[in-house]
Design a protein around this motif. Structure first.
Motif, PDB file in Angstrom:
ATOM      1  N   UNK A 198       0.810  -1.216   0.000  1.00  0.00           N
ATOM      2  CA  UNK A 198       0.000   0.000   0.000  1.00  0.00           C
ATOM      3  C   UNK A 198       0.845   1.268   0.000  1.00  0.00           C
ATOM      4  N   UNK A 199       2.125   1.154   0.339  1.00  0.00           N
ATOM      5  CA  UNK A 199       2.994   2.328   0.451  1.00  0.00           C
ATOM      6  C   UNK A 199       4.319   2.074  -0.276  1.00  0.00           C
ATOM      7  N   UNK A 200       5.042   3.154  -0.606  1.00  0.00           N
ATOM      8  CA  UNK A 200       6.307   2.971  -1.346  1.00  0.00           C
ATOM      9  C   UNK A 200       7.413   2.338  -0.490  1.00  0.00           C
ATOM     10  N   UNK A 201       8.477   1.922  -1.187  1.00  0.00           N
ATOM     11  CA  UNK A 201       9.722   1.481  -0.543  1.00  0.00           C
ATOM     12  C   UNK A 201       9.590   0.292   0.403  1.00  0.00           C
ATOM     13  N   UNK A 202       8.772  -0.664   0.051  1.00  0.00           N
ATOM     14  CA  UNK A 202       8.664  -1.861   0.887  1.00  0.00           C
ATOM     15  C   UNK A 202       9.151  -3.087   0.119  1.00  0.00           C
ATOM     16  N   UNK A 203       9.505  -4.100   0.903  1.00  0.00           N
ATOM     17  CA  UNK A 203      10.035  -5.318   0.284  1.00  0.00           C
ATOM     18  C   UNK A 203       9.264  -6.545   0.775  1.00  0.00           C
ATOM     19  N   UNK A 204       8.925  -7.402  -0.142  1.00  0.00           N
ATOM     20  CA  UNK A 204       8.308  -8.660   0.282  1.00  0.00           C
ATOM     21  C   UNK A 204       9.007  -9.821  -0.400  1.00  0.00           C
ATOM     22  N   UNK A 205       9.228 -10.884   0.375  1.00  0.00           N
ATOM     23  CA  UNK A 205       9.922 -12.066  -0.121  1.00  0.00           C
ATOM     24  C   UNK A 205       9.046 -13.271   0.186  1.00  0.00           C
ATOM     25  N   UNK A 206       8.866 -14.077  -0.809  1.00  0.00           N
ATOM     26  CA  UNK A 206       7.976 -15.203  -0.600  1.00  0.00           C
ATOM     27  C   UNK A 206       8.531 -16.457  -1.260  1.00  0.00           C
ATOM     28  N   UNK A 207       8.641 -17.520  -0.463  1.00  0.00           N
ATOM     29  CA  UNK A 207       9.078 -18.804  -1.024  1.00  0.00           C
ATOM     30  C   UNK A 207       8.213 -19.919  -0.454  1.00  0.00           C
ATOM     31  N   UNK A 208       7.482 -20.584  -1.311  1.00  0.00           N
ATOM     32  CA  UNK A 208       6.693 -21.743  -0.903  1.00  0.00           C
ATOM     33  C   UNK A 208       7.194 -22.957  -1.661  1.00  0.00           C
ATOM     34  N   UNK A 209       7.349 -24.048  -0.933  1.00  0.00           N
ATOM     35  CA  UNK A 209       7.795 -25.284  -1.569  1.00  0.00           C
ATOM     36  C   UNK A 209       6.813 -26.396  -1.267  1.00  0.00           C
ATOM     37  N   UNK A 210       6.560 -27.226  -2.244  1.00  0.00           N
ATOM     38  CA  UNK A 210       5.627 -28.331  -2.051  1.00  0.00           C
ATOM     39  C   UNK A 210       6.235 -29.643  -2.493  1.00  0.00           C
ATOM     40  N   UNK A 211       5.942 -30.690  -1.726  1.00  0.00           N
ATOM     41  CA  UNK A 211       6.330 -32.046  -2.125  1.00  0.00           C
ATOM     42  C   UNK A 211       5.057 -32.870  -2.099  1.00  0.00           C
ATOM     43  N   UNK A 212       4.659 -33.372  -3.242  1.00  0.00           N
ATOM     44  CA  UNK A 212       3.362 -34.041  -3.319  1.00  0.00           C
ATOM     45  C   UNK A 212       3.520 -35.487  -3.757  1.00  0.00           C
ATOM     46  N   UNK A 213       2.907 -36.370  -2.996  1.00  0.00           N
ATOM     47  CA  UNK A 213       3.045 -37.793  -3.293  1.00  0.00           C
ATOM     48  C   UNK A 213       1.658 -38.427  -3.455  1.00  0.00           C
ATOM     49  N   UNK A 214       1.631 -39.656  -3.865  1.00  0.00           N
ATOM     50  CA  UNK A 214       0.401 -40.459  -4.015  1.00  0.00           C
ATOM     51  C   UNK A 214      -0.645 -39.709  -4.842  1.00  0.00           C
ATOM     52  N   UNK A 215      -1.860 -39.597  -4.289  1.00  0.00           N
ATOM     53  CA  UNK A 215      -2.914 -38.876  -5.015  1.00  0.00           C
ATOM     54  C   UNK A 215      -3.189 -37.522  -4.368  1.00  0.00           C
ATOM     55  N   UNK A 216      -2.170 -36.986  -3.731  1.00  0.00           N
ATOM     56  CA  UNK A 216      -2.349 -35.746  -2.984  1.00  0.00           C
ATOM     57  C   UNK A 216      -2.494 -34.556  -3.924  1.00  0.00           C
ATOM     58  N   UNK A 217      -3.060 -33.516  -3.351  1.00  0.00           N
ATOM     59  CA  UNK A 217      -3.289 -32.312  -4.133  1.00  0.00           C
ATOM     60  C   UNK A 217      -2.752 -31.103  -3.372  1.00  0.00           C
ATOM     61  N   UNK A 218      -2.151 -30.214  -4.090  1.00  0.00           N
ATOM     62  CA  UNK A 218      -1.656 -28.992  -3.478  1.00  0.00           C
ATOM     63  C   UNK A 218      -2.167 -27.792  -4.254  1.00  0.00           C
ATOM     64  N   UNK A 219      -2.425 -26.725  -3.538  1.00  0.00           N
ATOM     65  CA  UNK A 219      -2.845 -25.487  -4.185  1.00  0.00           C
ATOM     66  C   UNK A 219      -1.975 -24.368  -3.636  1.00  0.00           C
ATOM     67  N   UNK A 220      -1.424 -23.588  -4.529  1.00  0.00           N
ATOM     68  CA  UNK A 220      -0.728 -22.383  -4.075  1.00  0.00           C
ATOM     69  C   UNK A 220      -1.288 -21.197  -4.843  1.00  0.00           C
ATOM     70  N   UNK A 221      -1.697 -20.202  -4.094  1.00  0.00           N
ATOM     71  CA  UNK A 221      -2.159 -18.979  -4.722  1.00  0.00           C
ATOM     72  C   UNK A 221      -1.465 -17.811  -4.043  1.00  0.00           C
ATOM     73  N   UNK A 222      -0.703 -17.070  -4.808  1.00  0.00           N
ATOM     74  CA  UNK A 222       0.027 -15.942  -4.221  1.00  0.00           C
ATOM     75  C   UNK A 222      -0.354 -14.641  -4.900  1.00  0.00           C
ATOM     76  N   UNK A 223      -1.037 -13.814  -4.148  1.00  0.00           N
ATOM     77  CA  UNK A 223      -1.428 -12.518  -4.714  1.00  0.00           C
ATOM     78  C   UNK A 223      -0.462 -11.442  -4.240  1.00  0.00           C
TER      79      UNK A 223
END
Lengths: 252, 438
Positions: B306-331
């Motif tokens: 919402x304001x100037x001069x800011x920093x955001x860092x985002x790291x998501x990691x997924x390990x999916x096995x079998x019939x698993x499901x993962x969802x990542x949504x990054x806005x």
């Protein structure tokens, strides 16, 4: 210990090794020299078991057994070690964990008990001192963020920890400054023993001033075109690989 | 009967039984929230935000709000022991959503306590807490936030005054255990005053083979130059439904770090929303999700520059096995005057089976022109080069594979600043993959 007979190997459609013959006895140090693209690294990787290469002809006997018939990990467990030209970085797993897993895998293969933590740490400390490496590096991820020289030292450290019977050093001197070169060479020399064979693959003879070989072979066009004692390396240093022009062509 | 009305029925039941005794403002707050929930209804896969996560059918049977009692001490003890990370941490335990003094402990301090249970705050007629809850309520909130407010009962109130550095982390443990399907609605209010620093850890655990639904909301306010480290270990049982919303409001020069580890539950959905409302703010959101079997893990983040001069860092990691499901949504939303924003986002997933699915969606909306925003999403398999390297040191293929999976996950764990959390996760990751703990 190692007998390579008429070894042919290719990568996809390109034939790289075109009939290599090489015998290395226990206790000996051999050097393989040759210009870029002559097949030096391919030979090292074929010995280690890389699946990208297909052996089309010939055989390799290691301690009397068919080396080419063994899985990569089996070769390592039986005492074959290759020091990589470009060691792989593995973020997320520490050097210490990696080394211990390797030692214990090899011990398991030989049905020996797992190494105790105390014994492992003592061994590690000793080898780190040889190579003038900081023990803090062992807590860091495998090769991650290591300089070129640190990676090479780490290869020799692994070799010292795993105590192979046959060590293949693939361009271990590349990217090393003279001080690091001496340390690495010193580490290798400490491992010279009557029951161990070492194959040094290098482009330059510089490393051979420090790791003095019993035999020197020149590889060109996928074949060994000349063999001799260490004076051959010095001759190459002076005259370059130019003389190979004719020989390399005839090897094809 | 619809799933939505099952919740309404439960709401009526607890009001009749007066399970939660409260002042009038809280009654009104709950009723208004219930109305918002009924207006919205539970989400379906037709809602854009819930396209990949079909939760409503799983809420088809009633989840009761349990009372304080009727839990087995030995079961709770077992779960608390499993969750505890370090004897030095302040420990606050919630059993089925209710604060339990019996299992909690905190070292005596000279100054006023920074932790009070929400139930205590409400009973003590703490108007500032009430006001904060009321101010935060909006028609725009999700159905699950409204539902949490409708069942407002207990949670953690952590208020750190200005210029205060907490000497040890606060560990919040949420335990679910009951013989019937239960629901818990923890509501946490955290504020870190100007120039203050805190580290808060959340652990969610539950009894094996029990059905339960946990729906928590955590509201955080960081004052100017405040710092908060938040770690969350979601270790719910395999039958559990876990929905959590974290809303963070940051003022100038503040720094917020979130580390989320999704390790359990049959379905889990974790939403983090950060509003960077001041200059020179830092916001780090890291996460690891490892679904196997038929688990579904949904991770959503929203960073509002919402304001100037800011920093955001985002790291998501997924390990999916079998019939698993993962969802990542990054806005990531960058407002028109939020110039010099630096936003980095990365989601990396490894699929270990042909039947595992990952839906990954970075959503960047940038309305300022002088910004640096990067995002990347990779989905892959284990690195062949690394596998060869390990095998060439004598490590058999299967073990080498396990080590590489561990390494991929551990990459997110290594950087954690709380040693006890790091160690716990490392050993969880190792034992999960049948690897020896060094």
């Amino acid at each position: 210990m190692l007998e390579v007979k008429n070894l042919h190997a290719r990568s996809e459609e390109t034939e790289i090794l075109r009939g290599i013959d090489l015998n290395i006895a226990a206790g000996e140090v051999h050097a393989i020299m040759g210009p870029n693209g002559s097949g030096k690294s391919t030979l090292a990787h074929v010995l280690a078991g890389r699946e990208d290469y297909e052996v089309t002809e010939g055989k390799v006997l290691y301690c009397g057994k068919d080396l080419l018939d063994m899985e990569i990990e089996e070769r390592a467990a039986e005492g074959v070690f290759m020091a990589y030209q470009y060691p792989v970085e593995i973020p997320g797993v520490s050097n210490k964990y990696f080394l211990k897993a390797a030692i214990n895998s090899i011990r398991k293969h030989h049905e020996q008990p797992l190494i105790s933590t105390a014994k492992f740490l003592q061994l590690l400390k000793e080898k780190l001192e040889w190579l003038e490496m900081d023990k803090g590096m062992m807590e860091r991820s495998v090769n991650e963020g290591f300089s070129g020289g640190e990676k090479k030292r780490n290869e020799i450290l692994q070799m010292a920890m795993l105590e192979p019977k046959l060590a293949v050093l693939d361009e271990t001197d590349s990217g090393l400054d003279i001080d690091a070169l001496k340390i690495v060479a010193d580490g290798v020399n400490r491992l010279r023993s009557p029951d161990r064979a070492i194959l040094v693959v290098t482009h330059y003879q510089r490393l051979l001033n420090y790791i003095v070989p019993d035999r020197v072979h020149v590889l060109a066009g996928g074949k060994i075109v000349r063999s001799g004692d260490r004076t051959l390396a010095l001759e190459l240093e002076q005259n370059g690989y130019a003389f190979l022009g004719a020989a390399a062509a005839s090897a094809v | 009967m619809t799933e939505t009305s099952l919740f309404q029925q439960e709401y009526v039941r607890i009001r009749e039984q007066q399970l939660i005794e409260t002042p009038q403002w809280a009654e009104t707050f709950r009723q208004e929230a219930m109305n918002r929930f009924l207006t919205k209804g539970l989400p379906t896969t037709k809602d854009e935000e819930w396209r990949f996560t079909n939760i409503t059918p799983l809420l088809r049977h009633p989840f009761r709000l349990p009372g304080y009692d009727s839990v087995s001490d030995s079961e709770v003890k077992g779960l608390v022991d499993q969750a505890v990370l370090n004897d030095q941490y302040d420990l606050h335990v919630f059993v089925n959503g209710w604060y339990s003094e019996r299992w909690s402990r905190s070292a005596e301090v000279d100054s006023a306590p920074v932790f009070v249970s929400l139930a205590e705050s409400i009973r003590g007629k703490n108007d500032s807490v009430g006001q904060r809850l009321i101010d935060r309520a909006t028609d725009q909130e999700s159905a699950f936030v409204s539902l949490n407010s409708a069942f407002l009962g207990d949670g953690a109130c952590i208020q750190i005054p200005e210029n205060t550095k907490l000497s040890r982390p606060i560990h919040l443990v949420f335990v679910s255990t009951a013989d019937e399907p239960i629901a818990s609605y923890p509501r946490n209010l955290i504020s870190v005053g100007r120039n203050s620093e805190a580290s808060i850890i959340e652990t969610h655990v539950g009894s094996v083979d029990r059905d339960y639904f946990s729906n928590s909301v955590t509201d955080v306010v960081l004052g100017e130059s405040a710092e908060l480290q938040h770690h969350k270990l979601q270790q719910e049982q395999t039958n559990a439904l876990h929905v959590a919303t974290m809303r963070v409001h940051q003022r100038a020069n503040s720094s917020f770090q979130s580390h989320y580890f999704a390790l359990g539950g049959s379905l889990s959905r974790n939403e983090i929303e950060c509003v960077l409302n001041g200059e020179e703010i830092e916001c780090t959101l890291n996460g690891l999700y490892m679904p196997s079997g038929k688990q579904l893990m949904d991770c959503r983040t929203k960073i509002d520059h919402a304001q100037p001069n800011c920093r955001s860092y985002e790291l998501y990691k997924g390990i999916l096995d079998d019939q698993a499901k993962g969802v990542f949504n990054g806005k990531i939303y960058v407002h028109p005057h939020a110039q010099k924003t630096n936003a980095m986002q990365s989601n990396q997933a490894i699929l270990l089976s042909d039947d595992a699915i990952i839906d990954t969606k970075p959503q960047l909306e940038i309305y300022a022109d002088d910004v640096r925003c990067t995002h990347g999403a990779t989905v892959g398999e284990l690195d062949e080069e690394s596998l060869y390297y390990l095998r060439s040191r004598g490590i058999p293929r299967e073990l080498a594979r396990k080590i590489l999976i561990f390494a991929f996950a551990n990459d997110v764990v290594q950087g954690l600043s709380e040693p006890a959390v790091r160690k716990r996760l490392e050993s969880l990751l190792l034992s999960d993959h049948g690897l020896p703990v060094l």
